[in-house]
Write an enzyme that holds these catalytic residues in place. Structure first.
Site: not given
Ligand code: SAM
Ligand SMILES: O=c1cc(-c2ccc(O)cc2)oc2c(O)c(O)ccc12
Length: 313
Positions: A121, A156, A199-200, A213, A217
């Site tokens: 990861p 995000g 920061d959101m 998106k 979760h």
């Molecule tokens: C699981 S990823 C989802 C990324 C994108 N929306 C996608 O679906 O591919 C969560 C995102 O939230 C961002 N994030 C986490 N904490 C945040 C904060 N306090 N403010 C803004 N973004 C944040 C992370 O850097 C990351 O890019």
């Molecule tokens: O598919 C994932 C997997 C993770 C993930 C799994 C294990 C770790 O140690 C860290 C992260 O996280 C995800 C996530 O944050 C998300 O928004 C979508 C998919 C996954």
């Protein structure tokens, strides 16, 4: 033990063994990718016979039985299809399924980064980008959700894969990607796409809509309500016409088939372990929306194991 008890005992035993050996599934899937089997079958252009596969893999012919058993296991798990070849004396031939088509490396919707991520990861943003390329399929079915908007903030939004697809699909829409400063540093936008490092939980730029998106979760109820309140502030200038667009899972064990529920519940455990987050039922989503002061929502169960939820003030 009477007959009925014996049947239940052996069913229970089978179920337990199935769970115990279940960890072999991702391992075999990863081996298949490391060996390049999805690419080999795809490049072959038609179902590949066992001998052709063994030769392409450059495996000694003495090992043919291992490959056959390996492929039988993966075919049983619907990763490959097994056909009887018409040309080659009814020899077995392997074809891609909808699942393994997503593991072919040059395909636009390739999900092999997600598979690699589970064992290593480290490249989180590459993984998120690979998932986001699927958004083009969603947009084709949901044009009415985006076409009336002039501006949207992808909160995000990572490195902007989703936002770029939205901009390409809706040529009058301006899109801001908000993510943490270190994530968006050095990313360049265009005239309709910009990046904001912020920061959101603190503030989100004004827009007609906010996209979340695969963000909520990752967070517990208290933090989700904080984020949703900031999103509500961001669309406040649009009155009741602003909206939040959430792409995330909605657990529905009664309506969903076993496979879909399995994926959602596995993701729920991953979120619980990694972030103290969780996947949610419709009722749990509703409580979040009420808690953040929203009045209405509409769920579209139109794509895969995730849903699109429109939320209105
Ligand atoms: C699981 S990823 C989802 C990324 C994108 N929306 C996608 O679906 O591919 C969560 C995102 O939230 C961002 N994030 C986490 N904490 C945040 C904060 N306090 N403010 C803004 N973004 C944040 C992370 O850097 C990351 O890019
Ligand atoms: O598919 C994932 C997997 C993770 C993930 C799994 C294990 C770790 O140690 C860290 C992260 O996280 C995800 C996530 O944050 C998300 O928004 C979508 C998919 C996954």
């Amino acid at each position: 033990m009477d007959n009925q008890n014996a049947i239940e005992f052996f069913e229970g035993q089978n179920l337990l063994y199935m769970q115990i050996f279940g960890n072999l599934r991702p391992v075999c899937l990863m081996w298949a990718c490391e060996l390049g089997i999805p690419d080999i079958i795809s490049n072959h252009g038609k179902p590949i016979t066992l001998l052709e596969l063994v030769s392409a893999l450059q495996i000694p012919p003495s090992k043919v039985g291992f490959v056959k058993r390996f492929m039988r296991f993966l075919a049983h798990n619907r990763i490959f299809d097994i056909h009887e070849s018409q040309e080659d004396h009814h020899e077995l031939a392997y074809a891609l399924t909808p699942a393994s088509k997503l593991l072919v490396n040059d395909s636009i919707h390739c999900l092999s980064p997600m598979l690699q991520f589970m064992t290593d990861p480290c490249n989180f943003f590459l993984v998120m980008a690979s998932d986001s390329r699927m958004v083009d399929l969603v947009l084709k079915n949901c044009t009415s959700i985006f076409e009336e908007l002039d501006s949207i903030v992808d909160v995000g939004g990572g490195t902007g894969t989703t936002a770029r697809i939205i901009c390409e699909t809706f040529p009058k829409l301006k899109c801001v990607v908000l993510d943490l400063p270190h994530v968006v540093a050095n990313l360049t936008g265009s005239n309709r796409l910009s990046f904001v490092g912020s920061d959101m939980f603190k503030s989100i730029p004004q827009a007609d809509a906010v996209l979340l998106k695969w963000v909520l979760h990752d967070w517990n109820e208290e933090n989700c309500i904080k984020i949703l309140k900031r999103c509500k502030d961001s669309i406040s200038s649009k009155g009741n016409r602003g909206k939040i667009i959430i792409i995330d899972a909605v657990i529905n064990e009664k309506l969903d088939d076993q496979d879909k529920t399995q994926t959602k519940l596995c993701m729920d455990i991953a979120m619980m372990i990694a972030f103290n987050g969780n996947e949610r039922t419709e009722e749990e989503w509703k409580q979040l929306f009420i808690g953040a002061g929203f009045q209405h929502y509409k769920i579209y169960h139109t794509f895969g194991f995730r849903s699109l939820i429109e939320v209105y003030p």
